[in-house]
Write an enzyme that holds these catalytic residues in place. Structure first.
Site, PDB file in Angstrom:
ATOM      1  N   LYS A 105      30.737  -4.848 -37.648  1.00 32.09           N
ATOM      2  CA  LYS A 105      31.735  -5.556 -38.456  1.00 32.09           C
ATOM      3  C   LYS A 105      32.959  -5.780 -37.596  1.00 32.09           C
ATOM      4  O   LYS A 105      33.267  -4.982 -36.716  1.00 32.09           O
ATOM      5  CB  LYS A 105      32.135  -4.707 -39.670  1.00 32.09           C
ATOM      6  CG  LYS A 105      32.802  -5.498 -40.765  1.00 32.09           C
ATOM      7  CD  LYS A 105      31.774  -6.350 -41.471  1.00 32.09           C
ATOM      8  CE  LYS A 105      32.104  -6.732 -42.851  1.00 32.09           C
ATOM      9  NZ  LYS A 105      30.893  -7.016 -43.615  1.00 32.09           N
TER      10      LYS A 105
HETATM   11  N1  GLU Z   1      29.589 -10.585 -44.107  1.00 34.40           N
HETATM   12  C1  GLU Z   1      28.324 -10.646 -44.748  1.00 34.40           C
HETATM   13  C2  GLU Z   1      27.899  -9.268 -45.200  1.00 34.40           C
HETATM   14  O1  GLU Z   1      28.706  -8.397 -45.399  1.00 34.40           O
HETATM   15  C3  GLU Z   1      27.287 -11.373 -43.917  1.00 34.40           C
HETATM   16  C4  GLU Z   1      26.951 -10.715 -42.612  1.00 34.40           C
HETATM   17  C5  GLU Z   1      26.037 -11.560 -41.732  1.00 34.40           C
HETATM   18  O2  GLU Z   1      25.513 -12.560 -42.178  1.00 34.40           O
HETATM   19  O3  GLU Z   1      25.902 -11.161 -40.556  1.00 34.40           O
HETATM   20  O4  GLU Z   1      26.748  -9.032 -45.452  1.00 34.40           O
END
Ligand code: GLU
Length: 423
Positions: A105
């Site tokens: 993240k």
């Molecule tokens: N931000 C989204 C999540 O928390 C998508 C993450 C992604 O597609 O890599 O799942």
């Protein structure tokens, strides 16, 4: 928001599942920590000529199953421990839905709604530059998250491609379709939330048709969840967002509300980006939303909104977690004791990363699928995992979150058992 350490809070759930499944202590120890956290300070020339420095992070939690994967959020609430906690969730989410990805993240501490478009672009490009050596299609693949979108992904992809000297669409997912994005990616998280809701109601002997729903959050995930659930016959009676909320006991007209929030301009000529002030409804606060007499509550904004303080007031039988980490560990205990069924984030909102995976494949092979192929692949995978989670909860006599963690941890543990530990 609670002032507990989000990294340690997130570990409580992991520890609960790890103990039930008697996870080997060496694997438990490894999964209790992130592998890498990069902290960057991003200087940006603002439109008035001043330079401001913004704090940013990228946490790579675990890559036993494949390249790190996870979104980047822009928010004034971003801090290091929050990013680590969210990267941990991504690790278990990707494992649960059986993707060949680890978890990551990123975040920048900024209120993007206060920046001009060109300030946002300079911030994004410089942040990308600062983390350029730790991202890439086989290393770590970012995506949108809270208050980032396809435009931000396009700038990341462009910056990466220019600096590397070749075009590399697979470095991020959630791009515009004409730049190598996948059809259906923008809607995917909300679609997944709706499918998950419908399927779990079925498994528990209910029907989505006519069920009353309250949704907290009307960004990409909240608005698409509302849209698809209303198309399935649910009645969306309440929606709140950062600036206000609306309630109509007969149900809100979701396409009209989306038009109001995203296409109508306010007196200053800016897109409203809020449901507040919508004419065909009464206004409602966030606190009131959680007390409503509804069947389903969907938190679709940020973490830690269902807490020990408001859990007692919740009347809904189902909580479907479209946001990441919306329910605290203590609130969950209260709700489980009342018999509330909580469909956890790592399953309910996994539609986004599932279609991110499809986008990454399409970019790498250079061949793009129809929207119907993307959607049916999403639905098939989700339904398979929903049934696995349901059966695991029956087998171990545990709640749905613990069952999801058991499945996810088992997949990662299998990788470790065979890969071993270097050196
Ligand atoms: N931000 C989204 C999540 O928390 C998508 C993450 C992604 O597609 O890599 O799942």
């Amino acid at each position: 928001m609670s002032n507990k350490n989000p990294r340690l809070e997130a570990l409580k759930q992991f520890n609960k599942a790890a103990d039930i499944m008697h996870l080997e202590s060496w694997i438990k120890e490894i999964l209790s920590y992130p592998e890498k956290v990069v902290e960057v300070y991003i200087p940006v020339k603002m439109d008035n000529g001043e330079v401001k420095v913004f704090e940013g992070y990228r946490c790579q939690y675990n890559n036993a199953l494949g390249p790190y994967k996870g979104g980047i959020r822009y928010s004034p609430d971003v801090d290091k421990d929050e990013v680590i906690a969210l990267a941990q969730l991504m690790t278990f989410k990707c494992a649960l839905v059986d993707l060949p990805f680890g978890g990551a993240k990123g975040g920048v501490k900024v209120d993007p709604l206060k920046l001009s478009l060109s300030e946002l672009e300079r911030l994004t490009r410089r942040y990308t530059y600062e983390i350029i050596n730790i991202i890439g299609p086989s290393i770590d693949i970012p995506a949108p998250d809270v208050l980032t979108d396809e435009q931000v992904m396009a700038w990341i992809m462009d910056t990466y491609s220019i600096i590397k000297g070749y075009n590399e669409p697979a470095v991020v997912t959630g791009k515009p379709v004409y730049l190598g994005g996948s059809k259906g990616r923008k809607e995917a998280t909300g679609k997944g939330v709706a499918i998950t809701t419908r399927e779990f109601l079925k498994l528990f002997g209910d029907d989505i048709k006519g069920k009353k729903v309250a949704i907290q959050g009307f960004g990409n995930v909240g608005s698409h969840s509302a849209l698809f659930l209303s198309q399935m016959g649910a009645i969306i009676v309440a929606i709140t967002d950062m600036k206000g909320g609306v309630y109509n006991s007969k149900g809100l007209d979701i396409p009209d509300l989306i038009k109001y929030a995203y296409y109508e301009k306010d007196i200053e000529g800016k897109t409203k980006r809020t449901v507040a002030g919508y004419p065909n409804a009464d206004s409602i606060t966030n606190e009131e939303l959680f007390k409503l007499d509804v069947d389903i509550i969907i938190p679709a904004a940020v973490e830690n909104v269902i807490t020990e303080e408001n859990a007692h007031h919740i009347k809904a039988k189902y909580i479907i977690e479209a946001a990441n980490g919306p329910t605290t560990f203590e609130a969950e205990e209260i709700l489980l004791n009342k018999g509330t069924i909580i469909v956890p984030d790592i399953l309910a909102n996994s539609g986004g990363v599932i279609v991110s995976y499809l986008e990454w494949i399409q970019d790498r092979i250079g061949y793009y699928w129809d929207e119907s192929e993307v959607n049916s692949s999403l639905e098939k995978r989700l339904i398979r995992v929903i049934n696995e989670v349901y059966n695991t909860s029956k087998k171990y006599l545990v709640d749905l979150r613990t069952a999801s963690y058991i499945l996810a941890i088992e997949r990662i543990a299998n990788a470790y058992r065979k890969r071993g530990l270097f050196p």
